[in-house]
Write a protein that holds these residues in place. Structure first.
Motif, PDB file in Angstrom:
ATOM      1  N   GLN A  15      -7.036  -1.098 -53.458  1.00 21.38           N
ATOM      2  CA  GLN A  15      -7.901  -0.466 -52.465  1.00 21.38           C
ATOM      3  C   GLN A  15      -8.833   0.576 -53.083  1.00 21.38           C
ATOM      4  O   GLN A  15      -9.392   1.406 -52.379  1.00 21.38           O
ATOM      5  CB  GLN A  15      -7.049   0.187 -51.364  1.00 21.38           C
ATOM      6  N   ALA A  16      -9.028   0.521 -54.393  1.00 27.01           N
ATOM      7  CA  ALA A  16      -9.862   1.515 -55.062  1.00 27.01           C
ATOM      8  C   ALA A  16     -11.283   1.537 -54.499  1.00 27.01           C
ATOM      9  O   ALA A  16     -11.844   2.616 -54.236  1.00 27.01           O
ATOM     10  CB  ALA A  16      -9.888   1.265 -56.565  1.00 27.01           C
ATOM     11  N   LEU A  17     -11.876   0.378 -54.314  1.00 24.35           N
ATOM     12  CA  LEU A  17     -13.228   0.329 -53.741  1.00 24.35           C
ATOM     13  C   LEU A  17     -13.211   0.690 -52.258  1.00 24.35           C
ATOM     14  O   LEU A  17     -14.164   1.309 -51.755  1.00 24.35           O
ATOM     15  CB  LEU A  17     -13.831  -1.054 -53.942  1.00 24.35           C
ATOM     16  N   ASP A  18     -12.160   0.305 -51.554  1.00 27.81           N
ATOM     17  CA  ASP A  18     -12.047   0.681 -50.143  1.00 27.81           C
ATOM     18  C   ASP A  18     -11.994   2.196 -49.988  1.00 27.81           C
ATOM     19  O   ASP A  18     -12.546   2.752 -49.025  1.00 27.81           O
ATOM     20  CB  ASP A  18     -10.797   0.058 -49.530  1.00 27.81           C
ATOM     21  N   GLU A  19     -11.323   2.864 -50.931  1.00 28.22           N
ATOM     22  CA  GLU A  19     -11.256   4.324 -50.881  1.00 28.22           C
ATOM     23  C   GLU A  19     -12.659   4.920 -51.016  1.00 28.22           C
ATOM     24  O   GLU A  19     -13.034   5.825 -50.261  1.00 28.22           O
ATOM     25  CB  GLU A  19     -10.348   4.857 -51.981  1.00 28.22           C
ATOM     26  N   VAL A  20     -13.435   4.414 -51.972  1.00 27.48           N
ATOM     27  CA  VAL A  20     -14.802   4.906 -52.141  1.00 27.48           C
ATOM     28  C   VAL A  20     -15.624   4.636 -50.886  1.00 27.48           C
ATOM     29  O   VAL A  20     -16.370   5.512 -50.407  1.00 27.48           O
ATOM     30  CB  VAL A  20     -15.458   4.256 -53.372  1.00 27.48           C
ATOM     31  N   ARG A  21     -15.486   3.461 -50.333  1.00 24.84           N
ATOM     32  CA  ARG A  21     -16.255   3.088 -49.138  1.00 24.84           C
ATOM     33  C   ARG A  21     -15.903   4.004 -47.972  1.00 24.84           C
ATOM     34  O   ARG A  21     -16.796   4.460 -47.231  1.00 24.84           O
ATOM     35  CB  ARG A  21     -15.958   1.628 -48.802  1.00 24.84           C
TER      36      ARG A  21
ATOM     37  N   ASP B  72     -17.071  -5.146 -64.151  1.00 22.90           N
ATOM     38  CA  ASP B  72     -17.318  -5.570 -62.777  1.00 22.90           C
ATOM     39  C   ASP B  72     -17.000  -4.455 -61.790  1.00 22.90           C
ATOM     40  O   ASP B  72     -17.716  -4.250 -60.798  1.00 22.90           O
ATOM     41  CB  ASP B  72     -16.476  -6.810 -62.441  1.00 22.90           C
ATOM     42  N   HIS B  73     -15.922  -3.723 -62.062  1.00 23.66           N
ATOM     43  CA  HIS B  73     -15.542  -2.616 -61.177  1.00 23.66           C
ATOM     44  C   HIS B  73     -16.614  -1.528 -61.197  1.00 23.66           C
ATOM     45  O   HIS B  73     -16.999  -1.006 -60.137  1.00 23.66           O
ATOM     46  CB  HIS B  73     -14.190  -2.056 -61.609  1.00 23.66           C
ATOM     47  N   LEU B  74     -17.099  -1.190 -62.374  1.00 24.65           N
ATOM     48  CA  LEU B  74     -18.131  -0.162 -62.467  1.00 24.65           C
ATOM     49  C   LEU B  74     -19.432  -0.639 -61.837  1.00 24.65           C
ATOM     50  O   LEU B  74     -20.181   0.167 -61.256  1.00 24.65           O
ATOM     51  CB  LEU B  74     -18.349   0.235 -63.922  1.00 24.65           C
ATOM     52  N   ASP B  75     -19.724  -1.928 -61.936  1.00 24.98           N
ATOM     53  CA  ASP B  75     -20.896  -2.476 -61.252  1.00 24.98           C
ATOM     54  C   ASP B  75     -20.763  -2.281 -59.738  1.00 24.98           C
ATOM     55  O   ASP B  75     -21.737  -1.915 -59.056  1.00 24.98           O
ATOM     56  CB  ASP B  75     -21.048  -3.969 -61.550  1.00 24.98           C
ATOM     57  N   ALA B  76     -19.576  -2.506 -59.218  1.00 22.86           N
ATOM     58  CA  ALA B  76     -19.344  -2.328 -57.782  1.00 22.86           C
ATOM     59  C   ALA B  76     -19.478  -0.862 -57.388  1.00 22.86           C
ATOM     60  O   ALA B  76     -20.051  -0.535 -56.337  1.00 22.86           O
ATOM     61  CB  ALA B  76     -17.970  -2.869 -57.398  1.00 22.86           C
ATOM     62  N   LEU B  77     -18.966   0.032 -58.233  1.00 22.45           N
ATOM     63  CA  LEU B  77     -19.084   1.463 -57.945  1.00 22.45           C
ATOM     64  C   LEU B  77     -20.536   1.921 -57.964  1.00 22.45           C
ATOM     65  O   LEU B  77     -20.914   2.843 -57.237  1.00 22.45           O
ATOM     66  CB  LEU B  77     -18.279   2.268 -58.965  1.00 22.45           C
ATOM     67  N   ALA B  78     -21.341   1.281 -58.788  1.00 17.59           N
ATOM     68  CA  ALA B  78     -22.751   1.670 -58.901  1.00 17.59           C
ATOM     69  C   ALA B  78     -23.522   1.437 -57.612  1.00 17.59           C
ATOM     70  O   ALA B  78     -24.624   1.959 -57.447  1.00 17.59           O
ATOM     71  CB  ALA B  78     -23.401   0.916 -60.053  1.00 17.59           C
ATOM     72  N   GLU B  79     -22.951   0.671 -56.693  1.00 17.46           N
ATOM     73  CA  GLU B  79     -23.602   0.447 -55.400  1.00 17.46           C
ATOM     74  C   GLU B  79     -23.542   1.686 -54.513  1.00 17.46           C
ATOM     75  O   GLU B  79     -24.240   1.759 -53.509  1.00 17.46           O
ATOM     76  CB  GLU B  79     -22.937  -0.733 -54.680  1.00 17.46           C
ATOM     77  N   PHE B  80     -22.718   2.656 -54.895  1.00 15.24           N
ATOM     78  CA  PHE B  80     -22.549   3.881 -54.102  1.00 15.24           C
ATOM     79  C   PHE B  80     -23.235   5.038 -54.825  1.00 15.24           C
ATOM     80  O   PHE B  80     -22.807   5.446 -55.908  1.00 15.24           O
ATOM     81  CB  PHE B  80     -21.068   4.195 -53.900  1.00 15.24           C
ATOM     82  N   ASP B  81     -24.283   5.575 -54.224  1.00 22.91           N
ATOM     83  CA  ASP B  81     -25.054   6.630 -54.875  1.00 22.91           C
ATOM     84  C   ASP B  81     -24.229   7.886 -55.140  1.00 22.91           C
ATOM     85  O   ASP B  81     -24.534   8.643 -56.069  1.00 22.91           O
ATOM     86  CB  ASP B  81     -26.270   7.003 -54.022  1.00 22.91           C
ATOM     87  N   ARG B  82     -23.208   8.109 -54.336  1.00 22.84           N
ATOM     88  CA  ARG B  82     -22.430   9.341 -54.502  1.00 22.84           C
ATOM     89  C   ARG B  82     -21.416   9.263 -55.645  1.00 22.84           C
ATOM     90  O   ARG B  82     -20.865  10.281 -56.048  1.00 22.84           O
ATOM     91  CB  ARG B  82     -21.698   9.692 -53.198  1.00 22.84           C
TER      92      ARG B  82
END
Length: 292
Positions: A58-64, A92-102
């Motif tokens: 849920q790492a990306l879910d937490e960011v979202r 790939d994970h860092l690419d997904a995180l890059a979608e979040f400006d914060r």
């Protein structure tokens, strides 16, 4: 006075799963709860959220989720969860995180990893990828693991690293407090020799069972300021972890005023030492995390 809380946690067990929560911490600490724990003497208040160890999937879910409540909570930066030792999936994970400006950095929680983990080739390769992408790294270790952070800073000098919670030094108990250990002070000094290193004035209340006692904590703050100087210190509340009194006889008890009490303790100390409080409580964190 304006304040950046450089180490804020938020979680909601009804939204995400956290396997480590227990006692008073096994509850929701999100928008309403944070707004009920303001820093009383501060004017403008913003914060950097640091990953709260939701389960890995849920790492990306937490960011979202944090990104969705950021305007209400004053979060201007997010330090996300990332596993640096898995190069095959890290990109790939860092690419997904890059979608979040914060998202401004990541944390791979090291305190539970084996000694030497941050020195492995795989971990160092992951750290180099962070540096290449302009991200920062939060190093959360226990005192005996600080030499691993020294080795990481040496191996990846282009990576901005901040030591969370002063490396979790031993403070002893209210009945028998401890002075800074010689090994901890030595390692902190060696760490400060690396210009890519910073340190957070955070977490000491948690190491003292939620009891905020300036007399016990000031020697540790002094040691950090002596070697890092006012330009590489940043204050963080570690809320709500550092707002729990684990010594309460009825069980872990949330202390509603803990965040403000820790801020006042650190502010009064910085002012008494003649430090530039605007740097320690505002601009250093913004500069480190490259928040504009």
């Amino acid at each position: 006075m304006r304040v950046v809380d450089s180490h804020l946690h938020l979680w909601d067990p009804t939204v995400l799963h956290y396997s480590w929560l227990a006692g008073a911490l096994d509850a929701r600490y999100a928008t309403a709860e944070l707004l009920a724990a303001p820093i009383a003497d501060a004017g403008e208040q913003i914060a950097v959220f640091v990953q709260a160890a939701a389960v890995e999937e849920q790492a990306l879910d937490e960011v979202r989720w944090v990104d969705s409540i950021a305007p209400a909570t004053g979060v201007v930066g997010i330090v996300a969860d990332a596993r640096l030792h898995r190069p095959q999936g890290l990109g790939d994970h860092l690419d997904a995180l890059a979608e979040f400006d914060r998202v401004v950095g990541v944390r791979h929680l090291l305190q539970g990893e084996p000694d030497g983990f941050a020195r492995t080739d795989a971990f160092i390769a992951g750290a180099r990828e962070l540096a290449d992408r302009g991200l920062t790294f939060d190093a959360c270790v226990r005192a005996h693991q600080i030499p691993d952070v020294i080795a990481l800073a040496e191996a990846v000098p282009g990576l901005p690293i901040v030591l969370d919670h002063l490396g979790k030094p031993a403070l002893g108990t209210a009945a028998e407090s401890l002075r800074p250990a010689a090994d901890w002070a030595r390692d902190l000094r060696r760490l400060a020799e690396h210009p890519n290193m910073h340190v957070k004035l955070s977490g000491l209340p948690a190491e003292a069972d939620g009891v905020i006692d300036a007399a016990r904590m000031v020697p540790f703050l002094d040691a950090a300021a002596e070697v890092f100087g006012e330009d590489r210190l940043m204050w963080g509340s570690d809320w709500p972890v550092s707002s729990v009194d684990a010594g309460d006889p009825t069980g872990a008890r949330y202390v509603s005023g803990g965040r403000d009490a820790w801020f006042r303790t650190a502010r009064d100390w910085a002012a008494a030492r003649g430090l530039d409080t605007d740097r320690v409580f505002w601009s250093n964190a913004l500069a480190f995390y490259r928040i504009h």
